[in-house]
Design a protein around this motif. Structure first.
Motif, PDB file in Angstrom:
ATOM      1  N   LEU A   1       2.147   2.505  -3.385  1.00  0.00           N
ATOM      2  CA  LEU A   1       1.222   2.952  -4.436  1.00  0.00           C
ATOM      3  C   LEU A   1       1.321   4.461  -4.663  1.00  0.00           C
ATOM      4  O   LEU A   1       1.458   5.220  -3.697  1.00  0.00           O
ATOM      5  CB  LEU A   1      -0.213   2.572  -4.057  1.00  0.00           C
ATOM      6  CG  LEU A   1      -0.544   1.077  -4.009  1.00  0.00           C
ATOM      7  CD1 LEU A   1      -1.995   0.864  -3.608  1.00  0.00           C
ATOM      8  CD2 LEU A   1      -0.257   0.392  -5.332  1.00  0.00           C
ATOM      9  N   PRO A   2       1.240   4.886  -5.921  1.00  0.00           N
ATOM     10  CA  PRO A   2       1.345   6.328  -6.200  1.00  0.00           C
ATOM     11  C   PRO A   2       0.180   7.126  -5.613  1.00  0.00           C
ATOM     12  O   PRO A   2       0.277   8.334  -5.426  1.00  0.00           O
ATOM     13  CB  PRO A   2       1.346   6.394  -7.737  1.00  0.00           C
ATOM     14  CG  PRO A   2       0.839   5.073  -8.198  1.00  0.00           C
ATOM     15  CD  PRO A   2       1.128   4.071  -7.136  1.00  0.00           C
ATOM     16  N   THR A   3      -0.920   6.442  -5.302  1.00  0.00           N
ATOM     17  CA  THR A   3      -2.092   7.130  -4.748  1.00  0.00           C
ATOM     18  C   THR A   3      -1.965   7.348  -3.230  1.00  0.00           C
ATOM     19  O   THR A   3      -2.773   8.046  -2.631  1.00  0.00           O
ATOM     20  CB  THR A   3      -3.364   6.289  -5.007  1.00  0.00           C
ATOM     21  OG1 THR A   3      -3.077   4.937  -4.602  1.00  0.00           O
ATOM     22  CG2 THR A   3      -3.784   6.324  -6.453  1.00  0.00           C
ATOM     23  N   THR A   4      -0.949   6.745  -2.622  1.00  0.00           N
ATOM     24  CA  THR A   4      -0.790   6.869  -1.165  1.00  0.00           C
ATOM     25  C   THR A   4      -0.099   8.185  -0.829  1.00  0.00           C
ATOM     26  O   THR A   4       0.966   8.495  -1.376  1.00  0.00           O
ATOM     27  CB  THR A   4       0.040   5.673  -0.631  1.00  0.00           C
ATOM     28  OG1 THR A   4      -0.627   4.476  -0.993  1.00  0.00           O
ATOM     29  CG2 THR A   4       0.190   5.719   0.876  1.00  0.00           C
ATOM     30  N   THR A   5      -0.710   8.955   0.076  1.00  0.00           N
ATOM     31  CA  THR A   5      -0.124  10.247   0.443  1.00  0.00           C
ATOM     32  C   THR A   5       1.045  10.027   1.400  1.00  0.00           C
ATOM     33  O   THR A   5       1.177   8.956   1.996  1.00  0.00           O
ATOM     34  CB  THR A   5      -1.169  11.143   1.150  1.00  0.00           C
ATOM     35  OG1 THR A   5      -1.533  10.501   2.376  1.00  0.00           O
ATOM     36  CG2 THR A   5      -2.400  11.363   0.281  1.00  0.00           C
TER      37      THR A   5
ATOM     38  N   GLN B   1       0.839  -1.211   0.000  1.00  0.00           N
ATOM     39  CA  GLN B   1       0.000   0.000   0.000  1.00  0.00           C
ATOM     40  C   GLN B   1       0.869   1.254   0.000  1.00  0.00           C
ATOM     41  O   GLN B   1       0.584   2.223  -0.687  1.00  0.00           O
ATOM     42  CB  GLN B   1      -0.893   0.029   1.252  1.00  0.00           C
ATOM     43  CG  GLN B   1      -2.054  -0.930   1.222  1.00  0.00           C
ATOM     44  CD  GLN B   1      -3.114  -0.493   0.226  1.00  0.00           C
ATOM     45  OE1 GLN B   1      -3.349  -1.187  -0.749  1.00  0.00           O
ATOM     46  NE2 GLN B   1      -3.711   0.654   0.443  1.00  0.00           N
TER      47      GLN B   1
ATOM     48  N   GLU C   1      -0.220   9.054   4.816  1.00  0.00           N
ATOM     49  CA  GLU C   1      -0.691   7.658   4.863  1.00  0.00           C
ATOM     50  C   GLU C   1       0.500   6.697   4.876  1.00  0.00           C
ATOM     51  O   GLU C   1       0.497   5.695   5.580  1.00  0.00           O
ATOM     52  CB  GLU C   1      -1.575   7.354   3.646  1.00  0.00           C
ATOM     53  CG  GLU C   1      -2.986   7.890   3.751  1.00  0.00           C
ATOM     54  CD  GLU C   1      -3.743   7.780   2.413  1.00  0.00           C
ATOM     55  OE1 GLU C   1      -4.962   7.802   2.447  1.00  0.00           O
ATOM     56  OE2 GLU C   1      -3.088   7.697   1.348  1.00  0.00           O
ATOM     57  N   ARG C   2       1.523   7.009   4.062  1.00  0.00           N
ATOM     58  CA  ARG C   2       2.683   6.127   3.964  1.00  0.00           C
ATOM     59  C   ARG C   2       3.394   6.001   5.315  1.00  0.00           C
ATOM     60  O   ARG C   2       3.768   4.916   5.743  1.00  0.00           O
ATOM     61  CB  ARG C   2       3.658   6.638   2.898  1.00  0.00           C
ATOM     62  CG  ARG C   2       4.722   5.600   2.580  1.00  0.00           C
ATOM     63  CD  ARG C   2       5.677   6.018   1.489  1.00  0.00           C
ATOM     64  NE  ARG C   2       5.013   6.522   0.322  1.00  0.00           N
ATOM     65  CZ  ARG C   2       5.019   7.780  -0.050  1.00  0.00           C
ATOM     66  NH1 ARG C   2       5.666   8.689   0.651  1.00  0.00           N
ATOM     67  NH2 ARG C   2       4.375   8.172  -1.125  1.00  0.00           N
TER      68      ARG C   2
END
Ligand SMILES: Cc1cc2nc3c(=O)[nH]c(=O)nc-3n(C[C@H](O)[C@H](O)[C@H](O)COP(=O)(O)OP(=O)(O)OC[C@H]3O[C@@H](n4cnc5c(N)ncnc54)[C@H](O)[C@@H]3O)c2cc1C
Length: 178
Positions: free
Chosen positions: A107-111, A104, A114-115
Motif C-alpha cells: 500500500l502507498p500509505t505504508t512507510t 499491506q 512498516e514495510r
C-alpha cells in the motif's frame, strides 16, 4: 506437507483425507466429539459433543489412547501468542497472515519502516518443521511474489530462524544438517 500448505504451494485438500472414507473401509465407527474421561472399571469413555455440550458414554473392549501432543514453547515467554504449525487450521492462518502482510506492504500509505516489519518473518526452532517453513516462506517471497508484487523489493524481506543449539536440524545426520 503442512509447511507447503502454509504458503499455498500445496492445497490442503491434497494432503487431507476424510476420516469417514478410511473408517468405512474397515467397517469402523467415527464420532466427532471429545473424550473427557476413562472409566476403567466400567470400560466406558465419557464423551462430550463440543457443539451441544451434551455428554454420552461409549463402551469398549480394548482401548487405544492416541490424543497426540501440544506444541512445546520450551519456556520461551510470549511464544504462545505466535503462530504454531501443527494443524491444517494453523497452516491456513499462517497463509492468511503472510498474504495480509504482503498486501499491506504494497500500500502507498505504508512507510518504509512498516514495510520492513511486515516483511520480516521469524521462525523459532530449527527442527524439520521450522527449517521447512522458513525455506517455504523464503521461496514464496523471493521467487514467486516479486512477479505479482513488483512494489516489494527483495532486500526488504527478511527471514530468520532462531536456534538454541549450535546447528540446525540437530536430530538428523550431520550431513543433512550441514
Ligand atoms: C508441520 C509438521 C510436519 C511433520 N512432518 C512429519 C513428517 O514428514 N514425517 C513424520 O513421520 N512425521 C511428521 N510430523 C509428525 C507427525 O505429524 C506426528 O508425529 C503424528 O501426527 C502424531 O500422530 P498421533 O496420532 O500421535 O497424534 P495426532 O496426529 O496429533 O492426532 C491426535 C488426534 O487426537 C485428537 N484428540 C486430542 N484430544 C482428544 C480428545 N480428548 N478426544 C478426542 N480426540 C482428541 C486430536 O484432535 C488429533 O486429531 C510432522 C508434524 C508437524 C506438526
Amino acid at each position: 506437507m503442512l509447511p507447503s500448505a502454509a504458503v499455498g504451494t500445496l492445497e490442503l485438500k491434497s494432503l487431507m483425507e476424510s476420516i469417514r472414507h478410511i473408517v468405512r473401509r474397515v467397517n469402523g465407527h467415527y464420532l466427532q466429539a471429545s473424550a473427557e474421561k476413562v472409566l476403567f472399571s466400567e470400560k466406558l469413555i465419557k464423551v462430550r459433543c463440543k457443539n451441544t455440550n451434551k455428554e454420552f458414554y461409549v463402551p469398549y473392549d480394548k482401548l487405544v489412547i492416541a490424543v497426540g501432543s501440544t506444541s512445546n514453547t520450551h519456556g520461551v515467554k510470549g511464544l504462545q501468542f505466535s503462530n504454531q504449525l501443527k494443524t491444517a487450521e494453523d497452516a491456513i492462518e499462517i497463509r492468511r497472515k503472510i498474504v495480509h502482510n504482503i498486501e499491506q506492504a504494497c500500500l502507498p500509505t505504508t512507510t518504509d519502516e512498516e514495510r520492513k516489519k511486515l516483511l520480516s518473518f521469524v521462525v523459532c526452532g530449527a527442527g524439520p518443521t521450522g527449517v521447512e517453513v522458513a525455506a517455504e516462506i523464503f521461496d514464496l517471497l523471493n521467487e514467486d511474489l516479486p512477479r505479482h508484487f513488483p512494489r516489494i523489493l527483495r532486500q526488504e524481506i527478511s527471514i530468520h530462524i532462531i536456534q538454541s543449539r549450535s546447528h540446525i536440524l540437530n536430530t538428523y545426520d550431520k550431513t543433512i544438517s550441514e
